[in-house]
Structures are given as structure tokens and as C-alpha cells.
Scaffold this motif. Structure first.
Motif, PDB file in Angstrom:
ATOM      1  N   LEU A  93       0.821  -1.203   0.000  1.00 29.56           N
ATOM      2  CA  LEU A  93       0.000   0.000   0.000  1.00 29.56           C
ATOM      3  C   LEU A  93       0.860   1.261   0.000  1.00 29.56           C
ATOM      4  O   LEU A  93       0.566   2.232  -0.716  1.00 29.56           O
ATOM      5  CB  LEU A  93      -0.927  -0.030   1.221  1.00 29.56           C
ATOM      6  N   LEU A  94       1.931   1.264   0.782  1.00 27.25           N
ATOM      7  CA  LEU A  94       2.850   2.410   0.781  1.00 27.25           C
ATOM      8  C   LEU A  94       3.434   2.639  -0.608  1.00 27.25           C
ATOM      9  O   LEU A  94       3.564   3.778  -1.069  1.00 27.25           O
ATOM     10  CB  LEU A  94       3.972   2.192   1.797  1.00 27.25           C
ATOM     11  N   GLY A  95       3.776   1.538  -1.292  1.00 29.63           N
ATOM     12  CA  GLY A  95       4.308   1.660  -2.635  1.00 29.63           C
ATOM     13  C   GLY A  95       3.306   2.238  -3.611  1.00 29.63           C
ATOM     14  O   GLY A  95       3.658   3.014  -4.508  1.00 29.63           O
ATOM     15  N   GLN A  96       2.042   1.896  -3.452  1.00 28.09           N
ATOM     16  CA  GLN A  96       1.012   2.386  -4.363  1.00 28.09           C
ATOM     17  C   GLN A  96       0.797   3.891  -4.248  1.00 28.09           C
ATOM     18  O   GLN A  96       0.474   4.565  -5.236  1.00 28.09           O
ATOM     19  CB  GLN A  96      -0.301   1.645  -4.112  1.00 28.09           C
ATOM     20  N   VAL A  97       0.950   4.426  -3.040  1.00 29.60           N
ATOM     21  CA  VAL A  97       0.745   5.872  -2.854  1.00 29.60           C
ATOM     22  C   VAL A  97       2.063   6.640  -2.818  1.00 29.60           C
ATOM     23  O   VAL A  97       2.080   7.851  -2.618  1.00 29.60           O
ATOM     24  CB  VAL A  97      -0.065   6.160  -1.564  1.00 29.60           C
ATOM     25  N   ASN A  98       3.164   5.907  -3.006  1.00 30.51           N
ATOM     26  CA  ASN A  98       4.499   6.511  -3.022  1.00 30.51           C
ATOM     27  C   ASN A  98       4.820   7.220  -1.707  1.00 30.51           C
ATOM     28  O   ASN A  98       5.367   8.319  -1.684  1.00 30.51           O
ATOM     29  CB  ASN A  98       4.637   7.481  -4.198  1.00 30.51           C
ATOM     30  N   TRP A  99       4.430   6.563  -0.600  1.00 30.35           N
ATOM     31  CA  TRP A  99       4.775   7.052   0.725  1.00 30.35           C
ATOM     32  C   TRP A  99       5.839   6.149   1.333  1.00 30.35           C
ATOM     33  O   TRP A  99       5.993   4.999   0.943  1.00 30.35           O
ATOM     34  CB  TRP A  99       3.561   7.035   1.661  1.00 30.35           C
ATOM     35  N   LYS A 100       6.544   6.688   2.320  1.00 28.89           N
ATOM     36  CA  LYS A 100       7.458   5.905   3.147  1.00 28.89           C
ATOM     37  C   LYS A 100       6.812   5.711   4.516  1.00 28.89           C
ATOM     38  O   LYS A 100       5.941   6.489   4.927  1.00 28.89           O
ATOM     39  CB  LYS A 100       8.802   6.602   3.292  1.00 28.89           C
ATOM     40  N   ALA A 101       7.250   4.686   5.219  1.00 24.37           N
ATOM     41  CA  ALA A 101       6.698   4.443   6.552  1.00 24.37           C
ATOM     42  C   ALA A 101       6.915   5.648   7.459  1.00 24.37           C
ATOM     43  O   ALA A 101       6.079   5.955   8.322  1.00 24.37           O
ATOM     44  CB  ALA A 101       7.330   3.193   7.160  1.00 24.37           C
ATOM     45  N   ASP A 102       8.033   6.363   7.256  1.00 26.12           N
ATOM     46  CA  ASP A 102       8.320   7.546   8.071  1.00 26.12           C
ATOM     47  C   ASP A 102       7.336   8.683   7.812  1.00 26.12           C
ATOM     48  O   ASP A 102       7.260   9.629   8.599  1.00 26.12           O
ATOM     49  CB  ASP A 102       9.740   8.043   7.802  1.00 26.12           C
ATOM     50  N   ASP A 103       6.598   8.625   6.692  1.00 27.55           N
ATOM     51  CA  ASP A 103       5.625   9.663   6.388  1.00 27.55           C
ATOM     52  C   ASP A 103       4.345   9.521   7.203  1.00 27.55           C
ATOM     53  O   ASP A 103       3.519  10.439   7.224  1.00 27.55           O
ATOM     54  CB  ASP A 103       5.241   9.617   4.896  1.00 27.55           C
ATOM     55  N   LEU A 104       4.166   8.357   7.834  1.00 24.01           N
ATOM     56  CA  LEU A 104       2.912   8.067   8.529  1.00 24.01           C
ATOM     57  C   LEU A 104       2.896   8.687   9.920  1.00 24.01           C
ATOM     58  O   LEU A 104       3.855   8.560  10.685  1.00 24.01           O
ATOM     59  CB  LEU A 104       2.702   6.562   8.644  1.00 24.01           C
ATOM     60  N   ALA A 105       1.773   9.309  10.257  1.00 23.51           N
ATOM     61  CA  ALA A 105       1.559   9.788  11.619  1.00 23.51           C
ATOM     62  C   ALA A 105       0.813   8.747  12.450  1.00 23.51           C
ATOM     63  O   ALA A 105       0.975   8.698  13.679  1.00 23.51           O
ATOM     64  CB  ALA A 105       0.779  11.102  11.601  1.00 23.51           C
ATOM     65  N   TYR A 106      -0.002   7.914  11.760  1.00 22.23           N
ATOM     66  CA  TYR A 106      -0.802   6.926  12.476  1.00 22.23           C
ATOM     67  C   TYR A 106      -0.795   5.596  11.725  1.00 22.23           C
ATOM     68  O   TYR A 106      -0.810   5.571  10.490  1.00 22.23           O
ATOM     69  CB  TYR A 106      -2.256   7.406  12.617  1.00 22.23           C
ATOM     70  N   LEU A 107      -0.803   4.519  12.495  1.00 23.77           N
ATOM     71  CA  LEU A 107      -0.907   3.166  11.961  1.00 23.77           C
ATOM     72  C   LEU A 107      -2.089   2.480  12.631  1.00 23.77           C
ATOM     73  O   LEU A 107      -2.184   2.429  13.858  1.00 23.77           O
ATOM     74  CB  LEU A 107       0.370   2.375  12.230  1.00 23.77           C
ATOM     75  N   LEU A 108      -2.996   1.953  11.794  1.00 23.83           N
ATOM     76  CA  LEU A 108      -4.161   1.224  12.271  1.00 23.83           C
ATOM     77  C   LEU A 108      -3.951  -0.244  11.909  1.00 23.83           C
ATOM     78  O   LEU A 108      -4.275  -0.676  10.794  1.00 23.83           O
ATOM     79  CB  LEU A 108      -5.447   1.753  11.621  1.00 23.83           C
ATOM     80  N   PRO A 109      -3.374  -1.053  12.803  1.00 20.78           N
ATOM     81  CA  PRO A 109      -3.030  -2.429  12.469  1.00 20.78           C
ATOM     82  C   PRO A 109      -4.227  -3.369  12.567  1.00 20.78           C
ATOM     83  O   PRO A 109      -5.264  -3.018  13.144  1.00 20.78           O
ATOM     84  CB  PRO A 109      -1.978  -2.778  13.523  1.00 20.78           C
ATOM     85  N   PRO A 110      -4.101  -4.581  12.020  1.00 26.78           N
ATOM     86  CA  PRO A 110      -5.167  -5.578  12.173  1.00 26.78           C
ATOM     87  C   PRO A 110      -5.475  -5.834  13.644  1.00 26.78           C
ATOM     88  O   PRO A 110      -4.571  -5.829  14.484  1.00 26.78           O
ATOM     89  CB  PRO A 110      -4.580  -6.823  11.500  1.00 26.78           C
ATOM     90  N   GLN A 111      -6.747  -6.088  13.942  1.00 28.41           N
ATOM     91  CA  GLN A 111      -7.211  -6.226  15.317  1.00 28.41           C
ATOM     92  C   GLN A 111      -7.818  -7.610  15.536  1.00 28.41           C
ATOM     93  O   GLN A 111      -9.000  -7.810  15.280  1.00 28.41           O
ATOM     94  CB  GLN A 111      -8.255  -5.149  15.611  1.00 28.41           C
ATOM     95  N   LEU A 112      -7.023  -8.548  16.013  1.00 31.44           N
ATOM     96  CA  LEU A 112      -7.550  -9.870  16.349  1.00 31.44           C
ATOM     97  C   LEU A 112      -7.734  -9.988  17.850  1.00 31.44           C
ATOM     98  O   LEU A 112      -8.795 -10.346  18.346  1.00 31.44           O
ATOM     99  CB  LEU A 112      -6.625 -10.969  15.830  1.00 31.44           C
ATOM    100  N   SER A 113      -6.686  -9.700  18.587  1.00 27.56           N
ATOM    101  CA  SER A 113      -6.722  -9.674  20.046  1.00 27.56           C
ATOM    102  C   SER A 113      -5.628  -8.715  20.495  1.00 27.56           C
ATOM    103  O   SER A 113      -4.778  -8.303  19.694  1.00 27.56           O
ATOM    104  CB  SER A 113      -6.476 -11.067  20.627  1.00 27.56           C
ATOM    105  N   GLY A 114      -5.639  -8.367  21.762  1.00 26.90           N
ATOM    106  CA  GLY A 114      -4.617  -7.451  22.254  1.00 26.90           C
ATOM    107  C   GLY A 114      -3.216  -7.990  22.059  1.00 26.90           C
ATOM    108  O   GLY A 114      -2.314  -7.292  21.573  1.00 26.90           O
ATOM    109  N   ARG A 115      -3.003  -9.246  22.415  1.00 29.51           N
ATOM    110  CA  ARG A 115      -1.682  -9.846  22.299  1.00 29.51           C
ATOM    111  C   ARG A 115      -1.281 -10.024  20.834  1.00 29.51           C
ATOM    112  O   ARG A 115      -0.151  -9.760  20.438  1.00 29.51           O
ATOM    113  CB  ARG A 115      -1.665 -11.205  23.012  1.00 29.51           C
TER     114      ARG A 115
END
Length: 342
Positions: A252-274
């Protein structure tokens, strides 16, 4: 010619009933302190919410009840009247009935009519699928404003009177992971002042030749239930989901030509807390602020992404970017979206 902008104008969420903690769950099903400790340590989910009262078995609300409430709230927050909605889409793994489609019941209750409606049957990426249907309609110009909903109610697979003392680990995992909840988003074509833009949406079926990681049965009157209603290959999920999440993020980062350092927020997959902690570790990005909620509210399937997006819209500042990833284990689907407030 550049594609038109798509704005996420408002997101609202709804949880049924009070939180049910691990101690209360252990007491209700006659499990000991060792079981509660296992849940706290290895699952890492503290609470979940149910649309059924565990003590009485009374159903508090249905998926349509939740959807009607949250859909109306999202429209009000966006300043959109029901008559202005051009499209309504629902992603869920647990509709109230096979027919009528729950999305149409929700539309009726909030006063939406005369528009295309879609109900997509899927697990945790159903919310992404619903957003993609709306995205395509908005990009094509066949709709200007879309109401997108996602959520699940798992109480239909939960028997409060069941004796689970001899249950298999795969069944116990489902008991502690899943709860109920729903979210709704209003999307519009064009850039709204101060709005959050949906820059890219990714969806990939990745299950070729792989057995399902999760199975939920739906038994009709003429078919006898010869196994558990829901089961989960938690080991396969532990092994596969972190790598799939990292792969999706980088694609997804490659598709929008962003780097991970450009991100202010990350919404990761949510299965369980651990499990979310393991996923974030594998994604290996340290700059963005993580927006997770599953440890607090439990896994409500297609609702979770909306709970994350609601938090994002409250926080994201002009110029900031965010990336969300969702992974579905039923037949292995990867999804995600890139967002930016301009």
C-alpha cells in the motif's frame, strides 16, 4: 486526468451493552483462575460487548438495531440527510437473517430509499470490501454520497447455558476473542474542508491452496449440526497474519508513493490485544502512533476498522497521513487503506 478526491466526512460506532471482563466471563462459564490468567496473558483482550445478556439470555439488540442507530448518527455528524444518500453498503459476517438483507432493513429504518444497496458477506476485511464498493461508485460518478457500514453480532453462536469445561482450545479462543459492535462512515466525492481523504484502497485474495483459518457454519433446518458453529486455527493465524500485515503495508505504501516515516498513524489488524502487539512488531514501524482498540472492546469483526477510523478522525491533523491494514483468516484476504488530512 486525476481521479476525484473521496472524503471521509464522518465515522460513528456503537457497542451493545456494558463491557464483559475476563473475570465475569470466567464466572459465567465456570472456568477457573488459571483460565482467566491464560486469557489475560496470551490473548490480551480485557473486555468485549455482547448484544445478549449473558445472565438472562435476553437479546438486547440485533445487527439492524445497531446499524440503524450508528447509521443515523454518522449521517447527522456529516450533516447529510437520508434523502441525500446515493448508495448504502454493509460488510458483515453475521447478518440477522438470510433474507431480507440486513442492509435493507437498516436503510428502511433510517429513511434511505431509491438507491443501490449492497450487503457483503465477509469476515474482518468485509469493512474494506464495503468501502471499496463505495469508492468505485464515487470514482465512477454513479454516486456522490455513500453510507458504508460494517459490524458483527456473534451472540447467535454463543450459548450462555453451555458447559464448556471440555471444549477444545479452538472453541475457547472464539469465546474470549469475539464480541459485538458496529460502525458507519459517510463518504463523499470531492474534497470537503478539513476532511480526511481516502487516497488508496487495497484488497487482495491471498488464499490460493491454503485451508481456511476460520470457519463459521450456518446450519439450515434440514441440516444437522455435526460440529462447532465456529472454530479457528489460531496457530495458523499466529504464523501468517503478521507477515501478511507487513506485506500489505509495504504494498500500500508503494502504491501511494509514501514511506513508513511519512505516517503519523498506523491502524493495524485487530484480532486480540496480544496478537495485535505481535503484528505491530512484525510491521516494524516505530514512527507512527498506533491506533488499536481490540484489547478494550473485543473483536467485533467488521466493526473494528470503524472504531479505529473514528479515533483517527478525532486526532489526525492537517498534513498528516495514516495507513490501516485488515487481514481476514477465513480464506486469507488482505486489505488496507491510506488516508490523509489535507
Amino acid at each position: 486526468m486525476a481521479a476525484p478526491d473521496i472524503s471521509v466526512r464522518a465515522v460513528r460506532t456503537e457497542l451493545p451493552g456494558p463491557p464483559v471482563g475476563n473475570a465475569a466471563l470466567a464466572r459465567r462459564f465456570g472456568m477457573g483462575e488459571a483460565w482467566q490468567s491464560w486469557v489475560d496473558t496470551f490473548v490480551g483482550t480485557a473486555n468485549r460487548h455482547y448484544a445478549v445478556d449473558l445472565e438472562t439470555g435476553e437479546v438486547r439488540c440485533t445487527l439492524a438495531d445497531l446499524g440503524a442507530r450508528v447509521g443515523a448518527e454518522a449521517l447527522a455528524a456529516a450533516g447529510v440527510e437520508p434523502g441525500e444518500v446515493d448508495l448504502i453498503v454493509l460488510g458483515t459476517a453475521s447478518p440477522d437473517e438470510l433474507m431480507p438483507a440486513t442492509v435493507n432493513v437498516i436503510a428502511d429504518r433510517i429513511g434511505v430509499d431509491g438507491v443501490p444497496s449492497f450487503q457483503l458477506q465477509s469476515g474482518c476485511t468485509g469493512a474494506v470490501q464495503a468501502l471499496m464498493v463505495a469508492q468505485q461508485a464515487l470514482l465512477a460518478g454513479t454516486a456522490r454520497t455513500a453510507l458504508v457500514l460494517g459490524g458483527d453480532v456473534s451472540y447467535k453462536h454463543l450459548d450462555p447455558t453451555a458447559d464448556i469445561s471440555g471444549a477444545l482450545p479452538a472453541q475457547l479462543v472464539n469465546l474470549v476473542l469475539f464480541g459485538d459492535g458496529m460502525g458507519a462512515a459517510v463518504l463523499s466525492a470531492g474534497a470537503e474542508p478539513g476532511g480526511v481523504l481516502l487516497r488508496r484502497l487495497l484488497l487482495r485474495l491471498s488464499g490460493l491452496g491454503r485451508p481456511p483459518g476460520q470457519t463459521v457454519a450456518w446450519y439450515g433446518a434440514s441440516r444437522r449440526a455435526d460440529g462447532p458453529a465456529a472454530s479457528e486455527d489460531y496457530k495458523a493465524i499466529e504464523d501468517s497474519v503478521p507477515d501478511m500485515a507487513a506485506e500489505t503495508m509495504h504494498e500500500l505504501l508503494g502504491q501511494v508513493n509514501w514511506k513508513a516515516d511519512d505516517l503519523a498513524y498506523l491502524l493495524p489488524p485487530q484480532l486480540s490485544g496480544r496478537m495485535t502487539a505481535r503484528i505491530v512488531e512484525r510491521m516494524a514501524v516505530t514512527g507512527p502512533q498506533e491506533l488499536s482498540c481490540v484489547g478494550e472492546i473485543g473483536n467485533n469483526g467488521n466493526g473494528l476498522l470503524f472504531f479505529q477510523l473514528e479515533r483517527l478522525l478525532e486526532r489526525i491533523a492537517p498534513g498528516e497521513r495514516a495507513l490501516a491494514v485488515a487481514i481476514e483468516a477465513s480464506k486469507w484476504i488482505r486489505g488496507g487503506l491510506a488516508l490523509e488530512r489535507v
